[in-house]
Design a protein around this motif. Structure first.
Motif, PDB file in Angstrom:
ATOM      1  N   ASN A 110      40.336  18.044  38.980  1.00  0.00           N
ATOM      2  CA  ASN A 110      39.654  16.711  38.036  1.00  0.00           C
ATOM      3  C   ASN A 110      39.444  15.617  39.230  1.00  0.00           C
ATOM      4  OD1 ASN A 110      40.399  15.344  36.515  1.00  0.00           O
ATOM      5  ND2 ASN A 110      41.974  15.824  35.427  1.00  0.00           N
ATOM      6  N   ALA A 111      38.010  15.676  39.174  1.00  0.00           N
ATOM      7  CA  ALA A 111      37.266  14.484  39.557  1.00  0.00           C
ATOM      8  C   ALA A 111      37.943  13.726  39.574  1.00  0.00           C
ATOM      9  CB  ALA A 111      35.829  14.505  39.763  1.00  0.00           C
ATOM     10  N   ARG A 112      38.407  12.878  37.653  1.00  0.00           N
ATOM     11  CA  ARG A 112      38.760  11.746  37.464  1.00  0.00           C
ATOM     12  C   ARG A 112      39.724  11.349  38.193  1.00  0.00           C
ATOM     13  NH1 ARG A 112      42.043  10.746  33.377  1.00  0.00           N
ATOM     14  NH2 ARG A 112      41.262   8.596  32.278  1.00  0.00           N
ATOM     15  N   ARG A 113      40.802  12.220  37.800  1.00  0.00           N
ATOM     16  CA  ARG A 113      42.253  11.895  38.175  1.00  0.00           C
ATOM     17  C   ARG A 113      41.818  11.926  39.670  1.00  0.00           C
ATOM     18  NH1 ARG A 113      46.559  15.753  36.887  1.00  0.00           N
ATOM     19  NH2 ARG A 113      47.901  14.458  38.303  1.00  0.00           N
ATOM     20  N   LEU A 114      41.691  12.069  40.896  1.00  0.00           N
ATOM     21  CA  LEU A 114      40.726  12.365  42.085  1.00  0.00           C
ATOM     22  C   LEU A 114      40.805  11.101  42.366  1.00  0.00           C
ATOM     23  CD1 LEU A 114      40.721  12.969  45.295  1.00  0.00           C
ATOM     24  CD2 LEU A 114      38.429  14.517  44.289  1.00  0.00           C
ATOM     25  N   LEU A 115      39.639  10.322  41.581  1.00  0.00           N
ATOM     26  CA  LEU A 115      38.981   9.496  41.507  1.00  0.00           C
ATOM     27  C   LEU A 115      40.090   7.997  41.234  1.00  0.00           C
ATOM     28  CD1 LEU A 115      35.287   9.879  41.173  1.00  0.00           C
ATOM     29  CD2 LEU A 115      36.133   9.654  43.011  1.00  0.00           C
ATOM     30  N   ARG A 116      40.606   8.044  39.860  1.00  0.00           N
ATOM     31  CA  ARG A 116      41.383   6.915  40.165  1.00  0.00           C
ATOM     32  C   ARG A 116      42.691   6.580  40.928  1.00  0.00           C
ATOM     33  NH1 ARG A 116      41.528   4.610  35.203  1.00  0.00           N
ATOM     34  NH2 ARG A 116      39.322   5.149  33.778  1.00  0.00           N
ATOM     35  N   GLU A 117      43.058   8.138  41.699  1.00  0.00           N
ATOM     36  CA  GLU A 117      44.545   8.052  42.653  1.00  0.00           C
ATOM     37  C   GLU A 117      43.724   7.192  43.816  1.00  0.00           C
ATOM     38  OE1 GLU A 117      48.120   9.479  43.029  1.00  0.00           O
ATOM     39  OE2 GLU A 117      47.499   8.450  41.064  1.00  0.00           O
ATOM     40  N   ALA A 118      42.393   7.993  44.520  1.00  0.00           N
ATOM     41  CA  ALA A 118      41.859   6.990  45.201  1.00  0.00           C
ATOM     42  C   ALA A 118      41.597   5.348  45.083  1.00  0.00           C
ATOM     43  CB  ALA A 118      40.009   7.401  45.395  1.00  0.00           C
TER      44      ALA A 118
END
Length: 248
Positions: A110-118
């Motif tokens: 899930n690229a979206r969740r990864l970037l939101r966590e970053a």
């Protein structure tokens, strides 16, 4: 994160992998020459590249998923490894000055969740540096390299993905212009390919590099309610004018 990353250590132990790692480290160092006193987080397979700043940084933390091997840091290094999923980081908000994302965006579920966590754990004035396989390159077409697994991105796709997750792209770069072949003569000329590539065939680099900061304005909701309050009196004036005209 998918199981393709299990072959990363083996690839970077080969002659092709050693050359690729050296070229990529040079480009990463060009983006961030010095990070004295900074807190640096590595996501994906970032541990080998965090060595660039482990001496001067206040702390380096590499997040490794449970199914991947851990990197063994020297005892005196201010670096640690945290075992966690990359879309559920075990850190409080605003924890890091810099985040390096290598071999992570293309293989995450899930690229979206990864970037939101970053975005969450990055400080407001911090920077995110992403290295992702370029969809147009030879590297993305060969499965014997880790760049040929997962989801590759064109530079435009990668930039749009970051912007949708409230990042503002500030600098762009590329690496690995040398073709991913095993010929010794080709590997020996890798430095020349890196010098000529940006001028001759800039679109076909193996890796796209984007540095981004947090777009604080993207997180502010539009003042829709205020606009509605302004619009209502205008409709009343138009109605009153029409009524007065009919009486005359």
């Amino acid at each position: 994160m998918r199981d393709e990353n299990l072959g990363l250590e083996g690839f970077y132990a080969t002659p092709t992998g050693l050359v690729a790692a050296r070229l990529l480290r040079e480009r990463l160092r060009a983006f961030w020459p010095k990070l004295p006193g900074q807190s640096v987080l590595g996501l994906g397979y970032a541990s080998p590249f965090l060595r660039l700043w482990r001496v001067e940084a206040a702390r380096c933390v590499a997040v490794v998923p449970p199914h991947l091997p851990r990197w063994r840091w020297p005892r005196k290094a201010a670096c640690r490894t945290a075992v966690a999923e990359d879309d559920a980081l075990p850190f409080p908000d605003l924890s890091f000055d810099r985040i390096l994302l290598v071999h992570g965006l293309e293989t995450t579920e899930n690229a979206r969740r990864l970037l939101r966590e970053a975005w969450r754990v990055l400080k407001d004035d911090g920077r995110l540096l992403v290295a992702a396989p370029n969809r147009l390159s030879f590297w993305a077409q060969l499965e014997r390299t880790p760049f040929g697994h997962g989801q590759p991105y064109s530079p435009g796709q990668l930039e749009r993905l970051l912007r949708r997750q409230m990042f503002s792209v500030e600098r762009r770069g590329a690496a690995l212009f040398v073709p991913p072949f095993r010929a010794r003569l080709l590997l020996r000329s890798a430095e020349g390919w890196e010098r000529v590539g940006p001028r001759v065939f800039p679109r076909f680099a193996g890796v796209t590099l984007l540095e981004a900061g947090k777009d604080m304005f993207a997180a502010i909701p539009a003042p829709a309610a205020a606009e509605a309050v302004v619009a209502r009196p205008l409709r009343r004036r138009v109605a009153a004018t029409a009524a007065a005209t009919e009486r005359v």
